[in-house]
Design a protein around this motif. Sequence first.
Motif, short mmCIF file in Angstrom:
data_model
loop_
_atom_site.label_atom_id
_atom_site.label_comp_id
_atom_site.label_asym_id
_atom_site.label_seq_id
_atom_site.Cartn_x
_atom_site.Cartn_y
_atom_site.Cartn_z
N UNK A 88 0.86 -1.19 0.00
CA UNK A 88 0.00 0.00 0.00
C UNK A 88 0.89 1.23 0.00
N UNK A 89 0.72 2.08 -1.01
CA UNK A 89 1.62 3.23 -1.14
C UNK A 89 1.20 4.40 -0.23
N UNK A 90 2.12 5.33 -0.07
CA UNK A 90 1.98 6.46 0.86
C UNK A 90 0.80 7.38 0.52
N UNK A 91 0.40 7.45 -0.74
CA UNK A 91 -0.70 8.31 -1.14
C UNK A 91 -2.06 7.62 -1.00
N UNK A 92 -2.04 6.39 -0.51
CA UNK A 92 -3.26 5.58 -0.39
C UNK A 92 -3.62 5.31 1.07
N UNK A 93 -3.20 6.18 1.98
CA UNK A 93 -3.38 5.93 3.41
C UNK A 93 -4.74 6.36 3.96
N UNK A 94 -5.56 7.00 3.16
CA UNK A 94 -6.87 7.42 3.67
C UNK A 94 -7.66 6.16 4.08
N UNK A 95 -7.99 6.02 5.36
CA UNK A 95 -8.66 4.79 5.83
C UNK A 95 -9.95 4.49 5.08
N UNK A 96 -10.64 5.55 4.63
CA UNK A 96 -11.91 5.35 3.92
C UNK A 96 -11.69 4.68 2.57
N UNK A 97 -10.44 4.73 2.06
CA UNK A 97 -10.19 4.24 0.70
C UNK A 97 -9.20 3.07 0.66
N UNK A 98 -8.91 2.46 1.80
CA UNK A 98 -7.93 1.37 1.83
C UNK A 98 -8.37 0.24 0.90
N UNK A 99 -9.63 -0.16 0.99
CA UNK A 99 -10.11 -1.28 0.16
C UNK A 99 -10.04 -0.92 -1.31
N UNK A 100 -10.52 0.28 -1.65
CA UNK A 100 -10.51 0.72 -3.04
C UNK A 100 -9.08 0.76 -3.59
N UNK A 151 -3.78 0.47 9.43
CA UNK A 151 -3.70 -0.95 9.80
C UNK A 151 -5.08 -1.56 9.98
N UNK A 152 -5.99 -0.83 10.58
CA UNK A 152 -7.35 -1.35 10.78
C UNK A 152 -8.02 -1.62 9.44
N UNK A 153 -7.72 -0.78 8.43
CA UNK A 153 -8.24 -1.02 7.10
C UNK A 153 -7.62 -2.26 6.47
N UNK A 154 -6.36 -2.50 6.76
CA UNK A 154 -5.68 -3.69 6.26
C UNK A 154 -6.30 -4.95 6.87
N UNK A 155 -6.64 -4.88 8.14
CA UNK A 155 -7.24 -6.04 8.82
C UNK A 155 -8.54 -6.45 8.14
N UNK A 156 -9.31 -5.48 7.67
CA UNK A 156 -10.58 -5.78 7.00
C UNK A 156 -10.36 -6.55 5.70
N UNK A 157 -9.23 -6.31 5.04
CA UNK A 157 -8.92 -7.04 3.81
C UNK A 157 -8.69 -8.52 4.10
N UNK A 158 -8.08 -8.79 5.25
CA UNK A 158 -7.90 -10.19 5.67
C UNK A 158 -9.26 -10.82 5.96
N UNK A 159 -10.12 -10.07 6.64
CA UNK A 159 -11.46 -10.57 6.95
C UNK A 159 -12.20 -10.99 5.69
N UNK A 160 -12.00 -10.24 4.62
CA UNK A 160 -12.70 -10.52 3.35
C UNK A 160 -12.06 -11.64 2.54
N UNK A 161 -10.86 -12.06 2.93
CA UNK A 161 -10.16 -13.09 2.16
C UNK A 161 -9.44 -12.55 0.95
N UNK A 162 -9.36 -11.23 0.83
CA UNK A 162 -8.65 -10.61 -0.29
C UNK A 162 -7.13 -10.70 -0.10
N UNK A 163 -6.72 -10.73 1.15
CA UNK A 163 -5.31 -10.79 1.53
C UNK A 163 -5.15 -11.92 2.55
#
Length: 323
Positions: A88-100, A151-163
């Motif tokens: 995840x790059x530095x310009x993509x840190x907005x928690x609202x847009x982690x999944x996107x 990090x909390x946004x990253x955790x949701x990606x694991x929950x979804x099985x995407x990561x």
Amino acid sequence: MAAEKVPNIPLPGTRGYPKIGLGTFTIFEKTGSNDEVKAAVRYAIDCGYRSIDCAFAYQNETSVGQAVNEKINEGVVKREDLFITTKLWDTHHNPANIRENFLKSLRSLNCGYVDLYLIHWPFGFEDGDVCFPRGDDGKVKFSDHDYMDVWKGMEKLVDEGLVKSIGLSNFNKSQIERVLQNCRIKPGNLQIEVHPYMSNKKLIDFCSANGISVTAYAPLGNPNRTWAGDTDPIVFEEPLLKTIAEKKNKTVAQVCLRFLLQRNIIVIPKSVTPHRIKENFDILDFKLTDDEMKSIWSMDKGKRFYAEDIAKDHKYYPFHDEY
């Protein structure tokens, strides 16, 4: 060398993280073309590599994905045989847009899921897809997003099985501790600069004590980096390493990589040259003695080649601390 002989390091949610992988940083930057990335990944898989490391900021996820899918379609590998890491790059840190923002990488890779997803740096730049947004003064524009919210946004990606697993890159000890104290899913891996001139021993020991595996980027010091200084040391010119390599009938690169492997560190050397890609993989058929290990340890200068000075004024810049 058979791919199954490469040892894995356990990583939550995965079948294991291969200790030898192909790095892809700076290939596009140096050549202006992703054709070499694609060719390198294809050849690496043919050689037996099963781990490929890339990132949104490397501008090569599409080419990595194309190469991977070609090898899957050719029947050389199955998707589950491969371990794909991106960041995840530095310009993509907005928690609202982690999944996107993750999905941008996943669409480019076109590989169904990512085995390991890392926060590339603890600091953020202004939201958007321009990797280094600059103001009128020429300085990179920062964002104020808290890496703990990221990090909390990253955790949701694991929950979804995407990561399958999530981790960190370029974080210091206090930053990692903060994540550990506030996370729901513990970081499985830390990717940092490690080579003979930069042992990073204290941080690696801390990770080991907390069950976090470590991946070494620039394990050879990346002497071909575009910002190399005229006086920077170069591992390939070190008499000590040349002597050990000659004694082992190996190359200096192989000695450096073996040194890290014997420290239980994952290595992801980068190359586009076929014989070097193969050479970097062939490091399991010899061992360094305790004396040889000690002599390479003595080369440590705490020399960091990847200081990311453009962010040194950000409140989350990691390298003001000792480690």
